[in-house]
Structures are given as C-alpha cells and as structure tokens.
Design a protein around this motif. Structure first.
Motif, PDB file in Angstrom:
ATOM      1  N   GLY A 177      11.466  32.881 102.902  1.00 15.54           N
ATOM      2  CA  GLY A 177      10.639  33.980 103.390  1.00 15.54           C
ATOM      3  C   GLY A 177      11.354  34.721 104.520  1.00 15.54           C
ATOM      4  N   ARG A 178      10.881  35.931 104.814  1.00  7.41           N
ATOM      5  CA  ARG A 178      11.497  36.709 105.899  1.00  7.41           C
ATOM      6  C   ARG A 178      11.360  36.000 107.239  1.00  7.41           C
ATOM      7  N   ASP A 179      10.299  35.193 107.360  1.00 11.70           N
ATOM      8  CA  ASP A 179      10.068  34.472 108.625  1.00 11.70           C
ATOM      9  C   ASP A 179      10.903  33.193 108.721  1.00 11.70           C
ATOM     10  N   GLY A 180      11.802  32.976 107.748  1.00  8.62           N
ATOM     11  CA  GLY A 180      12.660  31.789 107.787  1.00  8.62           C
ATOM     12  C   GLY A 180      12.047  30.596 107.060  1.00  8.62           C
ATOM     13  N   SER A 181      10.808  30.740 106.569  1.00 12.65           N
ATOM     14  CA  SER A 181      10.172  29.617 105.875  1.00 12.65           C
ATOM     15  C   SER A 181      10.870  29.365 104.539  1.00 12.65           C
ATOM     16  N   VAL A 182      10.797  28.130 104.078  1.00 14.78           N
ATOM     17  CA  VAL A 182      11.421  27.774 102.800  1.00 14.78           C
ATOM     18  C   VAL A 182      10.358  27.195 101.882  1.00 14.78           C
ATOM     19  N   ARG A 183      10.141  27.832 100.730  1.00 14.15           N
ATOM     20  CA  ARG A 183       9.244  27.257  99.732  1.00 14.15           C
ATOM     21  C   ARG A 183      10.094  26.595  98.653  1.00 14.15           C
ATOM     22  N   LYS A 184       9.595  25.456  98.170  1.00 13.60           N
ATOM     23  CA  LYS A 184      10.416  24.655  97.251  1.00 13.60           C
ATOM     24  C   LYS A 184       9.719  24.523  95.912  1.00 13.60           C
ATOM     25  N   CYS A 185      10.470  24.727  94.839  1.00 14.02           N
ATOM     26  CA  CYS A 185       9.882  24.581  93.511  1.00 14.02           C
ATOM     27  C   CYS A 185      10.626  23.490  92.727  1.00 14.02           C
ATOM     28  N   PRO A 186       9.922  22.402  92.368  1.00 20.62           N
ATOM     29  CA  PRO A 186      10.579  21.404  91.524  1.00 20.62           C
ATOM     30  C   PRO A 186      10.635  21.910  90.082  1.00 20.62           C
ATOM     31  N   HIS A 187      11.782  21.777  89.454  1.00 22.69           N
ATOM     32  CA  HIS A 187      11.906  22.212  88.044  1.00 22.69           C
ATOM     33  C   HIS A 187      11.637  21.017  87.152  1.00 22.69           C
ATOM     34  N   LEU A 188      10.573  21.158  86.341  1.00 24.77           N
ATOM     35  CA  LEU A 188      10.151  20.038  85.495  1.00 24.77           C
ATOM     36  C   LEU A 188       9.826  20.554  84.109  1.00 24.77           C
ATOM     37  N   PHE A 189       8.598  20.284  83.680  1.00 28.19           N
ATOM     38  CA  PHE A 189       8.196  20.563  82.299  1.00 28.19           C
ATOM     39  C   PHE A 189       7.958  22.043  82.011  1.00 28.19           C
ATOM     40  N   MET A 190       7.813  22.890  83.043  1.00 23.58           N
ATOM     41  CA  MET A 190       7.476  24.287  82.774  1.00 23.58           C
ATOM     42  C   MET A 190       8.669  25.086  82.266  1.00 23.58           C
TER      43      MET A 190
ATOM     44  N   GLU B 132      15.767  15.575  71.055  1.00 27.88           N
ATOM     45  CA  GLU B 132      15.762  14.485  70.075  1.00 27.88           C
ATOM     46  C   GLU B 132      14.627  13.511  70.356  1.00 27.88           C
ATOM     47  N   ALA B 133      14.422  13.192  71.635  1.00 29.35           N
ATOM     48  CA  ALA B 133      13.370  12.224  71.987  1.00 29.35           C
ATOM     49  C   ALA B 133      12.000  12.868  71.826  1.00 29.35           C
ATOM     50  N   LYS B 134      11.021  12.024  71.485  1.00 35.16           N
ATOM     51  CA  LYS B 134       9.656  12.527  71.296  1.00 35.16           C
ATOM     52  C   LYS B 134       9.150  13.177  72.599  1.00 35.16           C
ATOM     53  N   ALA B 135       9.478  12.517  73.730  1.00 30.27           N
ATOM     54  CA  ALA B 135       9.004  13.042  75.023  1.00 30.27           C
ATOM     55  C   ALA B 135       9.577  14.439  75.268  1.00 30.27           C
ATOM     56  N   ASP B 136      10.842  14.663  74.884  1.00 25.06           N
ATOM     57  CA  ASP B 136      11.445  15.999  75.025  1.00 25.06           C
ATOM     58  C   ASP B 136      10.626  17.003  74.225  1.00 25.06           C
ATOM     59  N   ARG B 137      10.362  16.626  72.972  1.00 28.15           N
ATOM     60  CA  ARG B 137       9.713  17.594  72.067  1.00 28.15           C
ATOM     61  C   ARG B 137       8.299  17.918  72.531  1.00 28.15           C
ATOM     62  N   LEU B 138       7.611  16.911  73.077  1.00 31.16           N
ATOM     63  CA  LEU B 138       6.254  17.170  73.584  1.00 31.16           C
ATOM     64  C   LEU B 138       6.284  18.171  74.734  1.00 31.16           C
ATOM     65  N   ALA B 139       7.363  18.113  75.525  1.00 30.13           N
ATOM     66  CA  ALA B 139       7.453  19.028  76.673  1.00 30.13           C
ATOM     67  C   ALA B 139       8.036  20.382  76.282  1.00 30.13           C
ATOM     68  N   GLY B 140       8.595  20.476  75.061  1.00 36.15           N
ATOM     69  CA  GLY B 140       9.164  21.754  74.604  1.00 36.15           C
ATOM     70  C   GLY B 140       8.074  22.706  74.146  1.00 36.15           C
ATOM     71  N   ASP B 141       8.413  23.542  73.196  1.00 32.90           N
ATOM     72  CA  ASP B 141       7.418  24.492  72.675  1.00 32.90           C
ATOM     73  C   ASP B 141       7.204  24.146  71.199  1.00 32.90           C
TER      74      ASP B 141
END
Ligand SMILES: Cc1cc2nc3c(=O)[nH]c(=O)nc-3n(C[C@H](O)[C@H](O)[C@H](O)COP(=O)(O)OP(=O)(O)OC[C@H]3O[C@@H](n4cnc5c(N)ncnc54)[C@H](O)[C@@H]3O)c2cc1C
Length: 553
Positions: A326-339, A452-461
C-alpha cells in the motif's frame, strides 16, 4: 489470584485445553495477548486430520489403526516423534467424541478431502479430514467482535466468509439456479449483518471453530482475558506454579494449582526466530497472526525447557505468497492455493524461466524452497486471469484494473516482453510455455504430473478437458505475479511427552508445565504438507484435549 489452570493463548490448542479442563470441573483462566481471541486458527481453513474419527462413516469411509500407522510410517518415516504420534492416534477419536458431547464444537466429515500422499500404503481418499460446521457468530453476543477476523485474501472477501461449500455456490451462481439462490441468500444475510456488525456473522472454516470453542469456554465457565500477555512463568519448589500477566498496564501474578498450559502458536511472527530457522528469511512473508512471536517457547526455556533438538524435515509449513504494497507502506499477503495454482492455464517458473514443480500439489511451496525458486513467477494469459483470477485479482477478472494500477503484476503483450521485464531468459520462458501448451493438448504433464492425482483434479476445473489442471497460455496480454516464500505455521517447538508435559534438557517433565499446538514440536517432524490437510489443527485439538484431561486427573 489463584486458579486451578492458566492457559496461555487462545487458538485451537489453548481453547480446547481450557474447555476440556473446565468440563472436568477445574477453575480455568485463559489469557490472550492480543485484542482478539483465535490466533492463526481464526485464519485457517479449520480442517482437522483425525484418523479413525467417529464421523467418517457418515461419508462412507472406515479406518483401521494399522492403516493410519502404516500411512504415517510411510510419509513421515523416522522423522516422526513416535510417542507423540501414538498419543495422537490414541486420543484423536476421543477428542472428537468429547467435543461433540460436551461442547458447541461440531464437525463435518469431508468425503472428498484425500490424504496428501495417496500412493502411500494406508492412505484414504476421504473421511479423515474434519471441517468445522458453520456457526452463527451472533450466538457469541458481545464476544463476536472479540473473535479475530479471517483473512480477506484467504476466505473472507469484505468480511463475507466463504468455506469450500459457500465458495462453490458463488462460483456456480451463473450456472446453476440452486447455487444462485444460496449465493443470493448469503449476500442478503451479509448485507443485514453489516448494519450491526463489523463483518458477516455467518462463520465458516477456522473462524467457526474458534467461535464454537469460545462459546464452549464461556458455557464451561472459563475466565477469558484478552489484551493480557503472559510475561513469564513463576517457578517455585521445582515446579511451575503460576504465570505473570500484564493486564490493564499492571503486572499480575496468577497462581495455578494444577498447571500452566502454553499454547502461544509458535514463532513465525518473530523476525529473529525466522532468521534462525527459515531460509530466505529476508523476503519471507508469514501468514500467522501477529501475536505468535515465540513467547511460550521463550518462557518455557527460561524455566529449563528445551526445543526438540532433533531436526525437522521442514521448520515451517511453507506457502507461496504474493504481496501488495500500500502507499502507506502496509503489506498485504496472498497465499496462492486452490484458487489459481491448480487451474488450467497457469504455470510457475523460476528465475531461469523453467517450471520446477507440479503447481497443483499440496507441497508445491516445498518445491519452491527445495529448488531455490524464490522468488518464483506465476505466469498466465488474459483468458486465464479473466476467468479464474490470480492472487489479489479475483475470478471474472474482478479488481484487474485496480491491481494493474497498484503494480501488483507484470504485464506485457508478448512472452518475450514479459521475460524482459522480469529479467529472465526469453527463449527459456517461450520454450516452457510451448511445452505447457503441448501438455494441455495431450492432457499429460510429462515433467511434473500436474493433474494426475485425484486431489489435483478436484482442485482444477472439472469443466476443462482433457486434463482439468492443464490449459494453454496464448491469449495476450501475458501476466506474471511474483511469489516469495511464506509460511502457514512453524513446526519447531518444545520437547514434550505423550501427556503434553514440557520436558527439560534431561528429558524429565517439568512439573506443572504443559504445551500444545505450535508451542510443542510437530509430531510429524515437519512433514505436514505431505501428510494431510488438517495436520496442525488435528494435533492442536488432540493435545489440547490430552492436556486438559491430564490436568484434571
Ligand atoms: C491461512 C491459513 C490457513 C490454515 N489452514 C489450516 C487448516 O485448514 N488445517 C490445519 O491443520 N492447519 C491450518 N493452518 C495452520 C493452523 O492454523 C495453525 O497451525 C494452528 O491454528 C495453530 O494453533 P495454535 O493453537 O497452536 O496457535 P494459534 O491459533 O495461533 O493461537 C495462539 C494464540 O496465542 C497468543 N499468544 C501469543 N503469545 C502470547 C502470550 N505471551 N500471552 C498470551 N497469549 C499469547 C496469540 O496471540 C494467539 O492468539 C492454516 C494457517 C493459515 C495461516
């Protein structure tokens, strides 16, 4: 002041210990350093991994102790703290029964949440992971505003909480009338909430777990103090007999007849300890709550305790994090996951312009650190960002213009131009993208097996073929978001035994002193990412339960 038990810290571990001890008739005080109760637990997805839990039958799964043991042996190997793992398996199901029977905590068994290493013997494709049931925050009365707010970047845009189910309805609102109706009802409730409250009161995920535990603690008669940091332990006659707390500007000694429980959530918010235990500490962005600065471990060590000297496989649960300044020097953090990471049409590359891992894997961030890919760049095209979003850009391209003006991402009309702006080799990036595009057509990621993994595919589209996680990158302009290493939790902690008692340098319990959650070392030796979703909160609740019971015996 004299109490039976003083609990220090108000996350899953501390609240659970307090509830169980109070349910057993003990007089309990819980002190919390910050203005808010809930710690990192309030930010979390709230999943708890409990093998053989009593609810898994509801979603068609059954478990065997030996299956869980062989799964853990295969995934964690010799890094496991055997005594702690045994205590966890012995007590996890009883913890669930206790909370279901004697508190407001309710869990929802997750049919589709597979163990993270599905090729390991004894793995299960669902049922071991429990999510917290949603909760109506209004039932907390004035304490609702004392629950730590969830992270807007993780699961609560504008303070509207979206658990996995709610998110599905929002994303499907334009495709299904049923989802539209549910999403519209959520919005109406949210708008009504905002007239009276600072955020939505329909709580999900870790926030619902904290709210349920807090309600249970109030019902059980636990005294709750916020803005009351514990400063030091009182040691007398060879035991820990109390704690000194700062409250309303004054230092107060509280004596604890039975014991003191440390549950201050580890140390990831402390820059000095990060330097000691984390690689890339200069750029590291922790996602934990700001109060988690290692106080519990420090106080215990002053009383003769030791951190577990056996090295962990990883000293933290690593995350891939992008930041918005932010302009005020603040830092917002975004974890990259399933989205974004598992969706078709984005890849992560390192400074050489090459991919280094399966972006959809639960332990993607581990690969980032293991291969020295810090920073890494998430690359996608215009079609992708407009559909799925990326980090601070939300699905449907919402906030794209705002993020562009904020300089959140790098943008160029060609891949060559993008590489030039990032300072990486243009030829390498073009080759990497071309290879990804070929995989998107064949449906097979020959390099890292994405999708390839089922968990991958569930998180995909699911609507994308032939592989729900692989899509071409080709529609200009092209985008890159820089990701650095961050963490969801530390794993290094105090040496404890199967009762949650804190041990001294000689391996003997320090009388009157207990630790649970991240103040104790990980039973998994830092293998949470490979193990399962819920490997922290399951342990925090279970050892909270063990400690509460032991204090009462
Ligand atoms: C975005 C995100 C998502 C996550 N999702 C999951 C998930 O779904 N499943 C999972 O298993 N794990 C998850 N985790 C990790 C998990 O949330 C934590 O490991 C867990 O909640 C820690 O619980 P705890 O009780 O040890 O500490 P916390 O919940 O952090 O509570 C510690 C509390 O102690 C307080 N405290 C600190 N010092 C003092 C002091 N001196 N005196 C008094 N109080 C003090 C702190 O202010 C804090 O409120 C996630 C983490 C993040 C960041």
């Amino acid at each position: 002041m004299l109490k039976d038990v003083v609990v220090v810290g108000s996350g899953a571990a501390g609240l659970c210990a307090a509830v169980v001890a109070a349910n057993s008739g003990l007089d309990v005080l819980l002190v919390e350093k910050t203005r808010y109760f809930g710690g990192t637990t309030a930010f979390a997805g709230g999943g708890s991994w409990i093998p053989s839990n009593p609810l898994m039958g509801q979603v068609g799964y059954s478990d065997r102790r030996e299956a869980a043991e062989s799964y853990i042996a295969s995934v964690v190997g010799s890094d496991a703290r055997a005594q702690l793992v045994k205590a966890f398996l012995d007590n996890g199901p009883a913890m669930v029964e206790h909370l279901l029977g004697r508190s407001e905590v309710r869990f929802v068994p997750r049919a589709l949440m597979a163990d993270n290493s599905m090729n390991a013997p004894g793995s299960l494709a669902g049922g071991r992971s429990l999510g917290p049931a949603p909760y109506d925050g209004r039932l907390l009365g004035p304490y609702f505003e004392k629950v730590r707010a969830p992270l807007a970047e993780f699961n609560a845009p504008f303070g509207l909480m979206l658990g996995p189910l709610e998110l599905q309805h929002v994303l499907n609102a334009t495709k299904s009338f049923a989802s539209f109706r549910i999403a519209a009802a959520m919005m109406l409730r949210y708008l009504a909430d905002r007239m009276r409250h600072s955020r939505g009161t329909a709580l999900t995920s870790g926030n619902a777990l904290v709210a349920r535990l807090l309600r249970s603690a109030l019902n059980a008669g636990v005294t709750l103090w916020s803005e009351a940091p514990a400063l030091s332990l009182v040691c007398e006659d060879g035991r820990v007999s109390g704690v000194v707390v700062r409250r309303e500007g004054r230092e107060t000694r509280i004596d604890a007849r039975r014991g003191v429980v440390l549950a201050t959530g580890g140390f990831s918010a402390d820059p000095e300890l990060r330097k000691k235990y984390y690689a890339h500490a200069d750029r590291h962005q922790s996602l934990v709550a700001e109060g988690n600065t290692g106080d519990g471990q420090r106080m215990a060590m002053q009383a003769g305790a030791v951190r577990d000297e056996r090295p962990n496989a990883r000293n933290g649960y690593w995350a891939a994090v992008s930041t918005l300044r932010g302009r005020d020097g603040s830092v917002r953090k975004c974890p990259h996951l399933f989205m974004d990471l598992p969706k078709p049409g984005c890849i992560a590359v390192n400074a050489s312009g090459r991919r280094f891992a399966n972006e959809a894997a639960a332990d993607f961030a581990n690969a980032m650190l293991d291969t020295g890919s810090v920073p890494a760049y998430l690359i996608c095209d215009h079609r992708f960002i407009n559909k799925y979003g990326m980090g601070f850009v939300w699905p449907w391209g919402l906030r794209l213009g705002r993020m562009r003006r904020a300089g959140y991402f790098t943008i160029a009309s060609t891949l060559e131009g993008l590489a030039g702006k990032l300072g990486i080799d243009a030829g390498e990036l073009q080759n990497t993208v071309a290879r990804n595009n070929a995989f998107a057509v064949s449906g097979r990621d020959e390099d890292f097996g994405k999708g390839e993994a089922k968990a991958d595919r569930l998180a995909g589209d699911a609507a994308h073929a032939p592989n729900p996680c692989l899509g071409a990158i080709g529609t200009p302009p092209f985008y890159a978001v820089e990701m650095v290493s961050g963490d969801f939790s530390s794993t290094v902690g105090l040496k404890t035994d199967d009762k949650g008692r804190v041990l001294d340098g000689a391996g003997a319990p320090i009388a009157g002193l207990y630790a649970a959650g991240l103040d104790a070392n990980s039973p998994w030796g830092g293998h949470e990412a490979e193990l399962a979703h819920g490997g922290f909160i399951g342990v925090a609740l279970t050892f909270g339960y063990i400690v509460g019971r032991h204090l009462a015996e």
